[in-house]
Design a protein around this motif. Structure first.
Motif, PDB file in Angstrom:
ATOM      1  N   ASP A 141       0.831  -1.304   0.129  1.00 47.80           N
ATOM      2  CA  ASP A 141      -0.203  -0.009  -0.105  1.00 47.80           C
ATOM      3  C   ASP A 141       0.999   1.134  -0.051  1.00 47.80           C
ATOM      4  N   LEU A 142       2.256   1.209  -0.083  1.00 46.54           N
ATOM      5  CA  LEU A 142       3.057   2.261   0.116  1.00 46.54           C
ATOM      6  C   LEU A 142       3.722   2.598  -1.375  1.00 46.54           C
ATOM      7  N   SER A 143       3.486   3.959  -1.881  1.00 44.81           N
ATOM      8  CA  SER A 143       3.869   4.392  -2.827  1.00 44.81           C
ATOM      9  C   SER A 143       4.759   5.458  -2.558  1.00 44.81           C
ATOM     10  N   VAL A 151       5.464  10.701  -1.018  1.00 45.86           N
ATOM     11  CA  VAL A 151       5.240   9.314  -0.606  1.00 45.86           C
ATOM     12  C   VAL A 151       3.690   9.080   0.178  1.00 45.86           C
ATOM     13  N   THR A 152       2.916   8.263  -0.288  1.00 46.42           N
ATOM     14  CA  THR A 152       1.584   7.972  -0.023  1.00 46.42           C
ATOM     15  C   THR A 152       1.475   6.430   0.720  1.00 46.42           C
ATOM     16  N   LEU A 153       0.338   6.367   1.460  1.00 46.41           N
ATOM     17  CA  LEU A 153      -0.006   5.152   2.003  1.00 46.41           C
ATOM     18  C   LEU A 153      -1.406   4.810   1.955  1.00 46.41           C
ATOM     19  N   VAL A 158       2.004  10.961   3.182  1.00 46.85           N
ATOM     20  CA  VAL A 158       2.727  10.752   4.456  1.00 46.85           C
ATOM     21  C   VAL A 158       3.722  11.723   4.536  1.00 46.85           C
ATOM     22  N   ILE A 211       4.715   4.510   8.514  1.00 47.43           N
ATOM     23  CA  ILE A 211       4.258   3.864   7.414  1.00 47.43           C
ATOM     24  C   ILE A 211       4.014   2.387   7.935  1.00 47.43           C
ATOM     25  N   GLU A 212       4.439   1.980   9.020  1.00 52.53           N
ATOM     26  CA  GLU A 212       3.810   0.755   9.433  1.00 52.53           C
ATOM     27  C   GLU A 212       2.663   0.643  10.316  1.00 52.53           C
ATOM     28  N   TYR A 220       7.238  -3.394   6.153  1.00 50.02           N
ATOM     29  CA  TYR A 220       7.994  -2.668   4.734  1.00 50.02           C
ATOM     30  C   TYR A 220       9.432  -2.710   5.144  1.00 50.02           C
TER      31      TYR A 220
END
Length: 235
Positions: A141-143, A151-153, A158, A211-212, A220
């Motif tokens: 789901d992380l970009s 950075v997007t989640l 993010v 992010i986690e 990740y």
């Protein structure tokens, strides 16, 4: 004059030049084309800014008052492959060649046209994107959008500090591979920080909180005990 492409918007450019008028001229032109700009008026200040501002490209004048531009370039190349465009005057022909041999990516001779310089900037930034492979790296789901430093989640942005982003970017570019503490520390802070592993522990901890789902059970950013870290391989 060509406009900046969407993928180059927001790129961070550091200007190292002791001439106030040149810096002002460059800042107005670059910001007018969507770039973020930082300035340094000396070699020592430029080296400090290169380490802390984490530019995507550096415009470096060879005729600095306190430290030779070639020396500045050499110091930067000890720990960074960031594109460097050299500003020279006609009398510095030999120095220009030395700079290219020492790792500069391009040069512009003073007095220069702004159109020419902007074209060189676009070429250098395209070279970065090409070298880094895919401009957007997706892991679960992380970009991580490398060209926009975004950075997007799960579709939501993010907010990362520059250092957090640079660590995540390094891991993402080599996702699936282990990056050693030494590699990460050299890339982010410079060779003189190769033993400061506590820096990584602090920033990796901060990244995981952002992010986690469960920072104590990261999915990740994986720790390789005694070696370094890796980002989960793309699927």
């Amino acid at each position: 004059m060509s406009k900046i492409s969407d993928k180059d918007k927001g790129a961070r450019i550091l200007i190292i030049d002791d001439e106030t008028q040149i810096r002002r001229l460059l800042r107005v032109a670059l910001e007018g084309h969507g770039y973020q700009v930082s300035e340094a008026d000396s070699g020592h200040e430029g080296l400090k800014s290169a380490a802390t501002y984490h530019p995507d490209l550096i415009i470096l004048d060879l005729g600095l008052p306190d430290l030779d531009g070639l020396a500045v370039l050499g110091r930067i190349r000890e720990w960074s492959s960031v594109p460097v465009i050299i500003l020279t005057v006609i009398e510095q022909e030999l120095e220009k060649i030395k700079a290219l041999d020492a790792g500069a990516d391009d040069y512009v001779t003073k007095p220069f046209s702004m159109g020419e310089l902007l074209a060189r900037v676009r070429v250098a930034l395209r070279h970065i994107a090409k070298n880094e492979g895919e401009p957007v790296i997706v892991v679960g789901d992380l970009s991580i959008d490398l060209t926009h430093r975004l950075v997007t989640l799960r579709g939501k942005e993010v907010k990362l500090t520059p250092t957090e982003y640079d660590i995540l970017k390094n891991l993402a570019v080599y996702s699936g591979r282990v990056l050693t503490h030494k590699q990460l520390l050299s890339s982010i802070w410079g060779k003189e920080y190769q033993k400061e592993t506590h820096y990584l522990r602090i920033y990796i901890g901060q990244l995981r909180k952002k992010i986690e789902s469960d920072p104590t059970q990261p999915e990740y950013i994986i720790t390789e005990p005694g070696v370094g870290y890796r980002l989960k391989e793309m699927k």
